[in-house]
Design a protein around this motif. Structure first.
Motif, mmCIF file in Angstrom:
data_model
loop_
_atom_site.group_PDB
_atom_site.id
_atom_site.type_symbol
_atom_site.label_atom_id
_atom_site.label_comp_id
_atom_site.label_asym_id
_atom_site.label_seq_id
_atom_site.Cartn_x
_atom_site.Cartn_y
_atom_site.Cartn_z
ATOM 1 N N ILE A 88 0.854 -1.196 0.000
ATOM 2 C CA ILE A 88 0.000 0.000 0.000
ATOM 3 C C ILE A 88 0.881 1.233 0.000
ATOM 4 C CG2 ILE A 88 -1.874 1.225 1.172
ATOM 5 C CD1 ILE A 88 -1.196 -1.997 2.698
ATOM 6 N N LYS A 123 -6.170 -0.132 0.969
ATOM 7 C CA LYS A 123 -6.865 -1.350 0.564
ATOM 8 C C LYS A 123 -7.742 -1.862 1.703
ATOM 9 C CE LYS A 123 -3.289 -2.687 -2.753
ATOM 10 N NZ LYS A 123 -2.262 -3.682 -3.164
ATOM 11 N N ASP A 141 -5.006 0.210 7.295
ATOM 12 C CA ASP A 141 -3.727 -0.314 6.823
ATOM 13 C C ASP A 141 -2.627 0.751 6.795
ATOM 14 O OD1 ASP A 141 -4.154 1.148 4.478
ATOM 15 O OD2 ASP A 141 -4.936 -0.582 3.363
ATOM 16 N N SER A 186 -1.568 2.746 4.698
ATOM 17 C CA SER A 186 -1.821 4.041 4.057
ATOM 18 C C SER A 186 -1.975 5.162 5.081
ATOM 19 C CB SER A 186 -3.075 3.959 3.176
ATOM 20 O OG SER A 186 -4.225 3.690 3.957
ATOM 21 N N VAL A 209 -0.652 -1.176 -6.449
ATOM 22 C CA VAL A 209 -1.094 0.018 -5.716
ATOM 23 C C VAL A 209 -2.237 0.677 -6.488
ATOM 24 C CG1 VAL A 209 1.085 0.394 -4.538
ATOM 25 C CG2 VAL A 209 0.720 1.429 -6.771
#
Length: 649
Positions: free
Chosen positions: A395, A400, A404, A406, A439
């Protein structure tokens, strides 16, 4: 259900047997001056208040040794249909995490520093903690580390009590919410180390070895040593490098004097010529050792031995991949980091056994999807001759899952990237750096910008390996023949090598448009191994195929498992829709069933098919398990029909 419980009992016995014989072995670099910090930790599942404070009463906590993964341990409430071993029907991750449970937990360890180590620097290193860990030393917060797959270290010297006085390290680990697409495990699941050095010393991950010129007769070995001076005065050091060949004989030596200013670090570069080098290869993975000594006033301040290999790698569209000047086709397999019934615990023998099994199964390359592996696994790959794609992230900025990486990417990507490359760049087995996998923002300007930043940082840390990325196009083609895949071309141009996930039909068309592009199947479905391997043999600019996956893993439960359903009226396509297999409610299935090998390394149907494709076998005979009347079988595109090599019915 009874059969599943019996199988889980067998798994539990296997775990206990392996745990009994497991020990923390030292790796081939960085660890000779480091001591294992794995023993005698205290653990509690939960989040007690003030557990970071020295006065907290931890006497009732469970005692254990690391590596440790609490998500693979039996849950309370056994005996019901909703809890079986470590698997719970109410798991937040459902099929994605194999119905395992995360949460928050604490570790504490009591330790002392010897009086002889007074006035020295003390570092604590964690090879991997999943995830979002906070570390305290004697109640002082040393730091937070969100990413569950990168190694990290702290200089804990300012927080220590006087020698011979007890110190307490406390670690809070938070594996909360939906943060992964597969089984990640929970806890301090890789090794820990304590390193005690003089104020003038080699920095952590401070030796970098390259082989810029290599032939059968001579090799140039370049050693850059980063030396730290934490004293209040400048010092003059002598850096002595001795190289030893795979047989232990001295192969070269160099010595240089350098000034290191107070409170600073300095890179010291040395070059050593090696005659008649033993080249590292898949067939003969001979390893050299570089012993670096740092002296002040003729006294050895620090010494570090680092394993490395003398070899060349080259990629181009005319020859594909060349190792030591020889074109080499990659028989690759992707795999996740867990060790089956051991969970994510990176027990040395389990890591070693995994690579032994893959090598014996015919693989010569692995893709560490989608995160960096344990340091010891790379040591094993160096020693056994297994080529590696070292992958950084699944990521970037677009999530996702809602919890997560991100959420941490903007703040942490540069530090995590540096950690991976500095830690792993001396491994001859590592032949590519992968900056990402599928990604979501790859087509967008933001994705291009992020890729550019990642590429620039990696090349600044290690320019000796190509940079790749695994890209995918599930969008199909519209009536005009245009596909969003074409939008990714500027992004791909940033890479040295482009990974194609499930896109082997695009190779020849893309080669016409981009004749200099070097390609490989970074992921492929097992049932299309033949088609993928044909392209490797036919097209010089396609150098390998990485099947998804080499071994089964926990999580993404049932994605590759053939199923029996009631026979419908009329006909039905045996490759049913993906919704049958990406089913969040696949209980009680807990592993993916996509591997050539099962969770513990036994061959499955795709293994035998793969060996036919590689021409390692001329014929294989398997028999389909009988299908009951009124049922039909549906087969996943990542799986095979329910066929068996051996049977009895």
């Amino acid at each position: 259900m009874k059969n599943m419980k019996a199988n889980l009992e067998i798994i539990t016995i296997a775990v206990l047997m392996l745990a009994t014989i497991a020990c923390s072995q030292t790796g081939s670099s960085e660890k000779q001056r480091s001591l294992s910090f794995d023993q005698d930790w205290l653990f509690i599942k939960g989040d007690p208040l003030r557990a970071e404070t020295p006065e907290f009463d931890d006497s009732a906590w469970r005692r254990l040794d690391l590596p440790h993964d609490w998500s693979i341990e039996d849950l309370p409430g056994q005996g019901s249909d909703s809890v079986i071993g470590p698997f719970s029907k109410s798991s937040a991750g459902k099929m994605a995490t194999g119905y395992t449970v995360g949460g928050t937990a604490w570790y504490r360890k009591h330790f002392t520093v010897n009086k002889s180590d007074q006035n020295k620097k003390v570092y604590l290193q964690f090879d991997g903690v999943y995830m979002d860990s906070d570390i305290w030393i004697n109640g002082n917060h040393a730091g937070n580390h969100p990413y569950g797959y990168t190694s990290f270290w702290y200089d804990v010297t300012p927080y220590l009590n006087p020698p011979e006085t007890e110190n307490i390290v406390a670690v809070q680990v938070k594996n909360e919410g939906l943060n992964t697409r597969w089984y990640a495990g929970s806890g301090i699941y890789r090794h820990t180390w304590i390193t005690i050095v003089e104020p003038v010393h080699i920095s952590p991950w401070g030796v970098y070895i390259t082989t810029p010129d290599v032939s059968d007769k001579n090799a140039t070995v370049e050693i850059v040593t980063n030396v730290t001076n934490s004293e209040s005065e400048d010092v003059t050091v002598i850096c002595v490098v001795s190289l030893f060949d795979p047989s232990g004989n001295e192969a070269g030596k160099a010595s240089v004097e350098s000034s290191v200013p107070a409170g600073q670090t300095v890179d010291i570069k040395q070059v050593v010529r090696v005659e008649n080098p033993s080249l590292w290869s898949v067939e003969k993975p001979g390893l050299y050792d570089s012993e670096v000594k740092v002296l002040v006033d003729n006294k050895v301040m620090d010494k570090l031995t680092t394993a490395f290999g003398i070899r060349t790698i080259h990629f181009d569209a005319e020859n594909g991949f060349m190792l030591n000047g020889k074109s080499t086709e990659l028989r690759g397999g992707c795999f996740h980091h867990d060790n089956g019934p051991l969970g994510a615990a990176a027990i040395d023998r389990a890591e070693e056994r995994k690579i032994e099994i893959l090598k014996n199964a015919g693989f010569n390359a692995i893709r560490c999807s989608h995160n960096p592996p344990s340091p010891y696994l790379l040591d094993v790959c160096d020693r056994l001759g297994m080529l590696v794609i070292d992958e950084f992230f699944d990521i970037w900025k677009k999530p996702k899952n809602k919890d997560d990486y991100s959420n941490y990417f903007n703040e942490w990507w540069k530090k995590d990237l540096q950690s991976i490359v500095l830690r792993d760049r001396n491994h001859p087995s590592v032949i590519m750096w992968s900056i990402g996998n599928e990604v979501p923002e790859a087509r967008e300007q933001s994705g291009f910008d992020t890729a550019q930043e990642l590429v620039n940082i990696v090349r600044g840390l290690d320019a000796t390996r190509p940079i790749t990325e695994a890209l995918v196009d599930f969008s199909g083609v519209n009536s005009s023949g245009y596909t969003p895949w074409d939008d990714v071309a500027p992004h791909m141009a940033l890479l040295d090598v482009v990974g194609y996930n499930y896109q082997y039909l695009k190779y020849e068309g893309d080669h016409e448009k981009y004749p200099e592009r070097v390609m490989y199947a970074s992921e492929s479905m097992p049932m299309f191994s033949f088609e993928n391997w044909q392209t490797v043999e036919k097209l010089p600019y396609v150098f390998g195929n990485f099947t998804w996956t080499a071994m089964d893993y926990l999580g993404e439960a049932g994605v590759g498992l053939a199923r029996l359903i009631d026979k419908p009226e009329g006909s039905i396509n045996s490759r049913a829709g993906l919704s049958h297999f990406f089913n969040p409610y696949s209980w009680p299935i807990f592993n993916n069933f996509q591997g050539d090998l099962d969770l513990i390394g036994n061959p499955k149907t795709p293994y035998y098919y793969q060996h036919l494709v590689w021409r390692e076998s001329k014929v294989e005979m398997l028999v389909h398990r009988p299908i009951p009347p009124g049922k039909i079988e549906i087969v996943s595109p990542w799986g095979f029909p329910d066929e068996l090599k051996r049977w009895n019915w």
